[in-house]
Write a protein that holds these residues in place. Structure first.
Motif, mmCIF file in Angstrom:
data_model
loop_
_atom_site.group_PDB
_atom_site.id
_atom_site.type_symbol
_atom_site.label_atom_id
_atom_site.label_comp_id
_atom_site.label_asym_id
_atom_site.label_seq_id
_atom_site.Cartn_x
_atom_site.Cartn_y
_atom_site.Cartn_z
ATOM 1 N N CYS A 1 -96.556 61.975 28.235
ATOM 2 C CA CYS A 1 -95.316 61.501 28.859
ATOM 3 C C CYS A 1 -94.559 62.612 29.571
ATOM 4 O O CYS A 1 -93.409 62.437 29.935
ATOM 5 C CB CYS A 1 -94.422 60.895 27.784
ATOM 6 S SG CYS A 1 -93.858 62.143 26.602
ATOM 7 N N ARG A 2 -95.190 63.777 29.787
ATOM 8 C CA ARG A 2 -94.411 64.920 30.273
ATOM 9 C C ARG A 2 -93.956 64.744 31.733
ATOM 10 O O ARG A 2 -94.662 64.175 32.561
ATOM 11 C CB ARG A 2 -95.166 66.236 30.090
ATOM 12 C CG ARG A 2 -96.380 66.410 30.923
ATOM 13 C CD ARG A 2 -97.063 67.730 30.588
ATOM 14 N NE ARG A 2 -98.253 67.915 31.409
ATOM 15 C CZ ARG A 2 -99.430 67.424 31.109
ATOM 16 N NH1 ARG A 2 -99.595 66.703 30.006
ATOM 17 N NH2 ARG A 2 -100.465 67.636 31.900
ATOM 18 N N VAL A 3 -92.763 65.234 31.978
ATOM 19 C CA VAL A 3 -92.174 65.200 33.317
ATOM 20 C C VAL A 3 -91.507 66.552 33.546
ATOM 21 O O VAL A 3 -91.285 67.309 32.596
ATOM 22 C CB VAL A 3 -91.092 64.090 33.435
ATOM 23 C CG1 VAL A 3 -91.701 62.712 33.518
ATOM 24 C CG2 VAL A 3 -90.076 64.160 32.284
ATOM 25 N N THR A 4 -91.219 66.846 34.819
ATOM 26 C CA THR A 4 -90.491 68.083 35.098
ATOM 27 C C THR A 4 -89.054 67.727 35.444
ATOM 28 O O THR A 4 -88.800 66.931 36.350
ATOM 29 C CB THR A 4 -91.170 68.852 36.250
ATOM 30 O OG1 THR A 4 -92.528 69.122 35.881
ATOM 31 C CG2 THR A 4 -90.454 70.172 36.521
ATOM 32 N N VAL A 5 -88.132 68.314 34.687
ATOM 33 C CA VAL A 5 -86.703 68.062 34.914
ATOM 34 C C VAL A 5 -86.018 69.421 35.011
ATOM 35 O O VAL A 5 -86.119 70.232 34.085
ATOM 36 C CB VAL A 5 -86.088 67.236 33.751
ATOM 37 C CG1 VAL A 5 -84.612 66.936 34.037
ATOM 38 C CG2 VAL A 5 -86.849 65.947 33.519
#
Ligand code: NAD
Ligand code: FES
Length: 294
Positions: free
Chosen positions: A233-237
């Motif tokens: 589920c990783r995202v870049t924020v």
């Protein structure tokens, strides 16, 4: 096992279900999600909680028939049971931790797209229960695809409708209506919360950036374990890797790398269809021996 207490068709492809899950209902807060499995062989399906009733011990989910598992879920009826219903998962919406006087001093607008209207509802309802009336834009392809409009009207301030084909309300996308409200009708919003397709959330954020409105989004990335272990589920924020399942699902929309999130969603779409085929094969009793672990 978790019994389906109520099933209601919201459109020909979208169903609302009340699932008997007293412990989840007791602990649930707006913004959180659950992961369910229809049976022992089934894949894990993450769904944002659409409502909950601690007294009666049920959690409401809204699901659309988009793949094998959600299609199968939608064929179940009242009285049927599902094997697993884990939750509540993720962090509650920031709203529930914010000082109520501060919230009352703000004008809040929710932007709901399609099935994303379902997770908007508990947040607007929570605000209503605390004496705060937020406005809501609900967008859908056409009049038939609009969901939860009457329920939302009972708990929101103004509810504005937008349909892509103009069959109900504003003709066009939610971003067009948002701009009209701000630029032509002079509405002032301090904060926007957008939940819907990733592409909608991206363009809502680009619009609100122009108006200097703080914007929160709820990311519906692929999820596998839901406990921060697998990384699916990783995202870049804000330039940093964040795990949606344990650090989200809500993030500051102006900091989210939507293009990367959409690329990952697209990449996994093929894997997801393979997973769905494998789940179908398992259910039909001729399972592939090669596992697919994300
Ligand atoms: P949809 O594709 O019909 O879009 C709904 C509305 O979003 C449109 O009517 C339009 O107003 C707006 N929109 C779409 N593309 C846009 C763009 N490029 N710019 C501005 N606005 C745009 O919605 P659907 O068919 O119900 O899609 C369901 C999607 O919502 C799925 O991808 C599902 O995964 C996602 N979803 C997200 C959440 C969440 O928590 N974020 C929850 C449920 C569903
Ligand atoms: Fe596995 Fe989030 S779903 S880390």
């Amino acid at each position: 096992m978790f019994r389906i207490l109520k099933k209601q068709a919201l459109t020909d492809q979208i169903y609302l279900m009340n699932i008997e899950a007293p412990r989840v209902a007791h602990a649930a807060q707006p913004g959180q999600f659950i992961i369910l499995r229809i049976d022992e062989q089934g894949e894990r399906v993450p769904l944002t909680i659409a409502d909950y009733n601690a007294e009666e011990g049920y959690v409401t989910i809204v699901t659309q028939t988009v793949g094998y598992s959600t299609g199968k879920l939608c064929t179940l009826n009242e009285g049927d049971s599902i094997a697993d219903f884990a939750g509540p998962l993720g962090r509650p919406s920031e709203l529930v931790h914010t000082d109520l006087d501060l919230l009352r001093s703000k004008k809040i607008l929710f932007v709901a797209g399609g099935v994303g209207t379902a997770p908007v509802y508990p947040q607007v309802k929570w605000l209503h229960e605390h004496g705060i009336q937020a406005d809501v834009i609900i967008g859908a392809k056409n009049k038939q695809a609009l969901i939860l409009v009457d329920a939302m009207r009972k708990v929101a301030g103004e509810v504005y409708l937008a349909t892509d084909d103009g069959s109900e309300g504003y003709k066009g996308m939610v971003t067009g209506l948002l701009s009209e409200l701000v630029e032509e009708q002079g509405k002032k919003y301090d904060e926007v919360i957008a939940i819907g397709p990733m592409i909608m959330m991206k363009f809502v954020c680009l619009t609100t950036l122009k108006y200097g409105q703080k914007t929160t989004v709820s990311l519906n990335t692929l999820m596998v374990d839901g406990t921060g272990m697998c990384g699916a589920c990783r995202v870049t924020v804000g330039g940093k890797t964040r795990f949606t399942c344990v650090e989200g699902p809500e993030f500051d929309g102006h900091q989210v790398d939507f293009d990367e999130a959409m690329r990952r969603q697209g990449m996994y779409r093929t894997l997801e269809s393979r997973k769905e085929r494998m789940a179908q094969e398992r259910a039909e009793g001729h399972a592939c021996k090669v596992g697919l672990d994300l």
